[in-house]
Design a protein around this motif. Structure first.
Motif, PDB file in Angstrom:
ATOM      1  N   GLY A 110       3.769  -4.819  -1.993  1.00 48.72           N
ATOM      2  CA  GLY A 110       3.320  -3.533  -2.508  1.00 48.72           C
ATOM      3  C   GLY A 110       2.091  -3.641  -3.400  1.00 48.72           C
ATOM      4  O   GLY A 110       1.570  -4.727  -3.647  1.00 48.72           O
ATOM      5  N   ARG A 111       1.659  -2.493  -3.914  1.00 51.86           N
ATOM      6  CA  ARG A 111       0.440  -2.428  -4.726  1.00 51.86           C
ATOM      7  C   ARG A 111       0.478  -3.340  -5.943  1.00 51.86           C
ATOM      8  O   ARG A 111      -0.523  -3.982  -6.271  1.00 51.86           O
ATOM      9  CB  ARG A 111       0.179  -0.989  -5.190  1.00 51.86           C
ATOM     10  N   SER A 114      10.950   4.577   2.523  1.00 47.64           N
ATOM     11  CA  SER A 114      10.053   5.493   3.232  1.00 47.64           C
ATOM     12  C   SER A 114      10.797   6.651   3.882  1.00 47.64           C
ATOM     13  O   SER A 114      10.212   7.686   4.166  1.00 47.64           O
ATOM     14  CB  SER A 114       9.239   4.740   4.288  1.00 47.64           C
ATOM     15  N   LEU A 151       7.772  -6.763   2.086  1.00 47.43           N
ATOM     16  CA  LEU A 151       6.721  -5.768   1.889  1.00 47.43           C
ATOM     17  C   LEU A 151       5.986  -6.177   0.629  1.00 47.43           C
ATOM     18  O   LEU A 151       6.604  -6.366  -0.416  1.00 47.43           O
ATOM     19  CB  LEU A 151       7.287  -4.362   1.688  1.00 47.43           C
ATOM     20  N   ALA A 160       3.562   1.374  -0.941  1.00 47.05           N
ATOM     21  CA  ALA A 160       4.699   0.973  -1.768  1.00 47.05           C
ATOM     22  C   ALA A 160       4.191   0.434  -3.100  1.00 47.05           C
ATOM     23  O   ALA A 160       3.261  -0.358  -3.133  1.00 47.05           O
ATOM     24  CB  ALA A 160       5.514  -0.102  -1.056  1.00 47.05           C
ATOM     25  N   ARG A 161       4.796   0.872  -4.178  1.00 46.00           N
ATOM     26  CA  ARG A 161       4.388   0.364  -5.494  1.00 46.00           C
ATOM     27  C   ARG A 161       4.905  -1.048  -5.702  1.00 46.00           C
ATOM     28  O   ARG A 161       4.179  -1.953  -6.079  1.00 46.00           O
ATOM     29  CB  ARG A 161       4.891   1.293  -6.598  1.00 46.00           C
ATOM     30  N   THR A 162       6.206  -1.240  -5.446  1.00 42.89           N
ATOM     31  CA  THR A 162       6.843  -2.528  -5.704  1.00 42.89           C
ATOM     32  C   THR A 162       7.016  -3.299  -4.404  1.00 42.89           C
ATOM     33  O   THR A 162       7.263  -2.712  -3.354  1.00 42.89           O
ATOM     34  CB  THR A 162       8.230  -2.294  -6.349  1.00 42.89           C
ATOM     35  N   SER A 163       6.935  -4.601  -4.496  1.00 41.83           N
ATOM     36  CA  SER A 163       7.181  -5.466  -3.345  1.00 41.83           C
ATOM     37  C   SER A 163       8.684  -5.618  -3.153  1.00 41.83           C
ATOM     38  O   SER A 163       9.459  -5.468  -4.101  1.00 41.83           O
ATOM     39  CB  SER A 163       6.557  -6.840  -3.580  1.00 41.83           C
ATOM     40  N   CYS A 164       9.101  -5.930  -1.922  1.00 42.03           N
ATOM     41  CA  CYS A 164      10.524  -6.190  -1.698  1.00 42.03           C
ATOM     42  C   CYS A 164      10.689  -7.351  -0.735  1.00 42.03           C
ATOM     43  O   CYS A 164       9.838  -7.619   0.105  1.00 42.03           O
ATOM     44  CB  CYS A 164      11.267  -4.950  -1.245  1.00 42.03           C
ATOM     45  N   ASP A 168       1.636  -3.362   2.145  1.00 42.88           N
ATOM     46  CA  ASP A 168       1.963  -1.940   2.139  1.00 42.88           C
ATOM     47  C   ASP A 168       1.401  -1.267   0.889  1.00 42.88           C
ATOM     48  O   ASP A 168       2.037  -1.259  -0.159  1.00 42.88           O
ATOM     49  CB  ASP A 168       3.477  -1.769   2.207  1.00 42.88           C
ATOM     50  N   THR A 169       0.217  -0.686   1.029  1.00 45.54           N
ATOM     51  CA  THR A 169      -0.415  -0.023  -0.123  1.00 45.54           C
ATOM     52  C   THR A 169       0.302   1.270  -0.487  1.00 45.54           C
ATOM     53  O   THR A 169       0.062   1.828  -1.558  1.00 45.54           O
ATOM     54  CB  THR A 169      -1.902   0.269   0.146  1.00 45.54           C
TER      55      THR A 169
END
Length: 154
Positions: A123-124, A83, A121, A32-36, A29-30
């Protein structure tokens, strides 16, 4: 330049070896900054004067019988907006993630994703500068192995 970068599809199989998770499906997921990471329960506790959390995950969508219980040192607590615009205060841990043959530390927030299609997710910040994302492809870094998502399980 992108010719030196590894390619990720819009979804990939990952592993979190220090958490005992040998395979889990992730959406790249580009946006989203942080992964979850999915955690259906999160319990804070203290170990040697440091903040830790224990949490449980259901590594496969639609399967609440398979559980993995994990423990990790808390790196932070952050307010994260999903989101849909909803804010939630989440625990943040740092743990290595394995994508194909690559292993890199990643910050991950913990939240309940039981109703979501993807348990993770990426993230970036987890994608970093070593990857480029091709949204037309899936599972570029490897297909799922037919075994349990838990280390040592059959």
């Amino acid at each position: 330049m992108s010719e030196n970068k590894l390619v990720l599809g819009w979804r990939e199989w990952l592993a979190f070896p220090e958490l005992g998770i040998v395979q889990i499906k992730a959406k790249v997921d580009t946006g989203a900054r942080t992964s979850c990471l999915h955690a259906y329960f999160v319990e804070p506790f203290e170990r040697s004067g440091e903040a830790w959390v224990r949490f449980g995950i259901h590594p496969r969508q639609g399967n609440t019988k398979e559980e993995i219980h994990c423990e990790a040192r808390v790196k932070d607590r952050r307010s994260v907006r999903d989101s849909g615009g909803h804010e939630e205060l989440r625990y943040v841990i740092e743990t290595p993630v394995s994508i194909g043959d690559q292993h890199t530390p990643v910050e991950v927030t913990l939240t309940d994703r039981d109703t979501m299609k993807f348990r993770v997710l990426l993230g970036r910040s987890g994608i970093g500068e070593q990857y480029v994302v091709d949204p037309a492809r899936s599972y570029v870094q490897g297909k799922r192995k037919r075994r349990s998502a838990r280390k040592g399980a059959r």
